[in-house]
Design a protein around this motif. Structure first.
Motif, short mmCIF file in Angstrom:
data_model
loop_
_atom_site.label_atom_id
_atom_site.label_comp_id
_atom_site.label_asym_id
_atom_site.label_seq_id
_atom_site.Cartn_x
_atom_site.Cartn_y
_atom_site.Cartn_z
N UNK A 239 0.85 -1.20 0.00
CA UNK A 239 0.00 0.00 0.00
C UNK A 239 0.88 1.25 0.00
N UNK A 240 2.02 1.15 0.66
CA UNK A 240 3.00 2.24 0.65
C UNK A 240 4.34 1.70 0.16
N UNK A 241 5.23 2.60 -0.19
CA UNK A 241 6.53 2.21 -0.74
C UNK A 241 7.34 1.42 0.28
N UNK A 242 8.09 0.45 -0.21
CA UNK A 242 8.90 -0.40 0.67
C UNK A 242 9.93 0.39 1.48
N UNK A 243 10.31 1.59 0.97
CA UNK A 243 11.27 2.42 1.71
C UNK A 243 10.75 2.77 3.10
N UNK A 244 9.42 2.75 3.28
CA UNK A 244 8.83 3.09 4.57
C UNK A 244 9.32 2.21 5.70
N UNK A 245 9.73 0.97 5.37
CA UNK A 245 10.17 0.04 6.41
C UNK A 245 11.44 0.52 7.10
N UNK A 246 12.18 1.40 6.44
CA UNK A 246 13.41 1.92 7.03
C UNK A 246 13.14 2.77 8.27
N UNK A 247 11.93 3.29 8.38
CA UNK A 247 11.59 4.11 9.55
C UNK A 247 11.55 3.27 10.83
N UNK A 248 11.62 1.96 10.68
CA UNK A 248 11.66 1.08 11.87
C UNK A 248 12.87 1.35 12.75
N UNK A 249 13.91 1.95 12.18
CA UNK A 249 15.09 2.24 13.01
C UNK A 249 14.73 3.19 14.15
N UNK A 250 13.64 3.95 13.98
CA UNK A 250 13.24 4.90 15.02
C UNK A 250 12.52 4.22 16.18
N UNK A 251 12.20 2.94 16.01
CA UNK A 251 11.72 2.14 17.14
C UNK A 251 12.81 2.07 18.20
N UNK A 252 14.05 1.84 17.76
CA UNK A 252 15.19 1.72 18.67
C UNK A 252 15.66 3.10 19.13
N UNK A 253 15.55 4.08 18.24
CA UNK A 253 15.90 5.46 18.58
C UNK A 253 15.03 5.96 19.74
N UNK A 254 13.72 5.72 19.64
CA UNK A 254 12.79 6.16 20.68
C UNK A 254 12.99 5.37 21.97
N UNK A 255 13.27 4.09 21.82
CA UNK A 255 13.53 3.28 23.01
C UNK A 255 14.68 3.86 23.80
N UNK A 256 15.70 4.35 23.09
CA UNK A 256 16.89 4.91 23.76
C UNK A 256 16.54 6.13 24.60
N UNK A 257 15.84 7.13 24.00
CA UNK A 257 15.61 8.35 24.78
C UNK A 257 14.50 8.18 25.82
N UNK A 258 13.55 7.27 25.57
CA UNK A 258 12.52 7.00 26.58
C UNK A 258 13.15 6.30 27.78
N UNK A 259 14.03 5.36 27.51
CA UNK A 259 14.73 4.64 28.57
C UNK A 259 15.65 5.58 29.35
N UNK A 260 16.27 6.51 28.63
CA UNK A 260 17.17 7.50 29.25
C UNK A 260 16.42 8.39 30.23
N UNK A 261 15.13 8.61 29.99
CA UNK A 261 14.32 9.50 30.82
C UNK A 261 14.08 8.96 32.23
N UNK A 262 14.31 7.67 32.43
CA UNK A 262 14.08 7.07 33.75
C UNK A 262 14.86 7.77 34.85
#
Length: 297
Positions: A239-262
């Protein structure tokens, strides 16, 4: 030697002022809007227009400027570094508003259409209406502030190209809307962590106020994962371009700064929110545009 030291101090102060201006003046946060639209255009294979991106940048910049200016005195009571910086130049805001508004109107006259004008008018009216009237609903409706903010950003990020080019809506726009909505919801809830005490004193039912810092962070980590489901589904069913899957790297990016907030203090949370958290959306198109050059997808 003395002249060199003075020059160094002036240069340092100038760089610090520029950093604060970009961070606290709303310029960095407003940049998220064209980055959303640029990313949506890439994964939905829509033509990119410079005037469209400029219009989308001015829209949140006006709303953020109004919001920050209106809340200066309240934020200073909480020793907000942003409010302290903005207070020094508060007398310039009427001129800034006028310039932004005239620039936006000029672009709309030259490059827009009536459906786009109505869409933008509705978004701006909603932003102003929230600050004047609707914000009170956050005292009655849990997470209303978070939901309203995320809804506004998602509408702009997903449907801006649709109105600009007078296109018909389809499933790809819905997927983009759901993805942006949940990513921004995660972002604005993270922002509220720094305002827990202030929001609690005002009786605002934000997520961090209701769940506490630890509970809110656990919720954000769960939402961080769930938010990528529409993206994965959209790519899987073409339904969307396969390039969209690359945004999955921000799953780990967000995990980092959310975890840092503890273990972060309120001032550290404010800096993280205005830099790492907002920077995510600015990095979306950087990742998507870099792909063809790297031959990854």
């Amino acid at each position: 030697m003395h002249l060199n030291v003075n020059y160094g101090n002036i240069e340092f102060k100038s760089l610090k002022y520029l950093k604060n201006e970009i961070t606290y003046g709303g310029y960095l946060a407003a940049l998220c809007s064209p980055c959303f639209i640029l990313s949506t255009s890439i994964i939905l294979d829509i033509r990119i227009s410079i005037p469209m991106l400029l219009i989308s940048y001015l829209l949140p910049l006006i709303i953020y400027s109004y919001d920050y200016y209106k809340d200066i005195d309240k934020d200073i009571k909480n020793n907000s570094e942003r409010a302290t910086f903005l207070k020094r130049k508060a007398d310039r805001y009427p001129f800034v508003f006028t310039f932004y508004s005239l620039f936006l109107v000029s672009l709309l006259v030259l490059y827009s259409n009536w459906s786009m004008v109505v869409f933008i008018g509705a978004i701006m009216a909603g932003g102003i209406l929230y600050n004047v009237v609707l914000k009170k609903l956050t005292k009655k409706i849990p997470a209303f502030k978070n939901m309203f903010t995320a809804l506004t950003w998602a509408l702009v990020g997903a449907f801006f190209p649709l109105f600009y080019y007078s296109m018909g809506i389809n499933l790809s726009f819905i997927i983009a809307f759901l993805f942006i909505f949940m990513r921004v919801l995660n972002n604005v809830m993270f922002f509220d962590l720094k305002d827990i005490e202030n929001d609690r004193s005002e009786g605002l039912k934000t997520l961090p106020v209701m769940l506490g810092k630890k509970g809110a962070l656990n919720f954000l980590q769960a939402l961080n994962v769930i938010s990528f489901i529409p993206l994965v589904v959209g790519v899987y069913f073409n339904i969307i371009d396969i390039k969209g899957i690359l945004l999955l790297i921000f799953l780990f990016y967000s995990y980092f700064y959310i975890n840092k907030a503890n273990s972060a203090s309120s001032s550290e949370l404010e800096k993280t929110a205005h830099t790492l958290a907002d920077l995510e959306f600015i990095l979306w198109p950087v990742v998507l545009i870099a792909v063809p050059f790297l031959n990854i997808v």
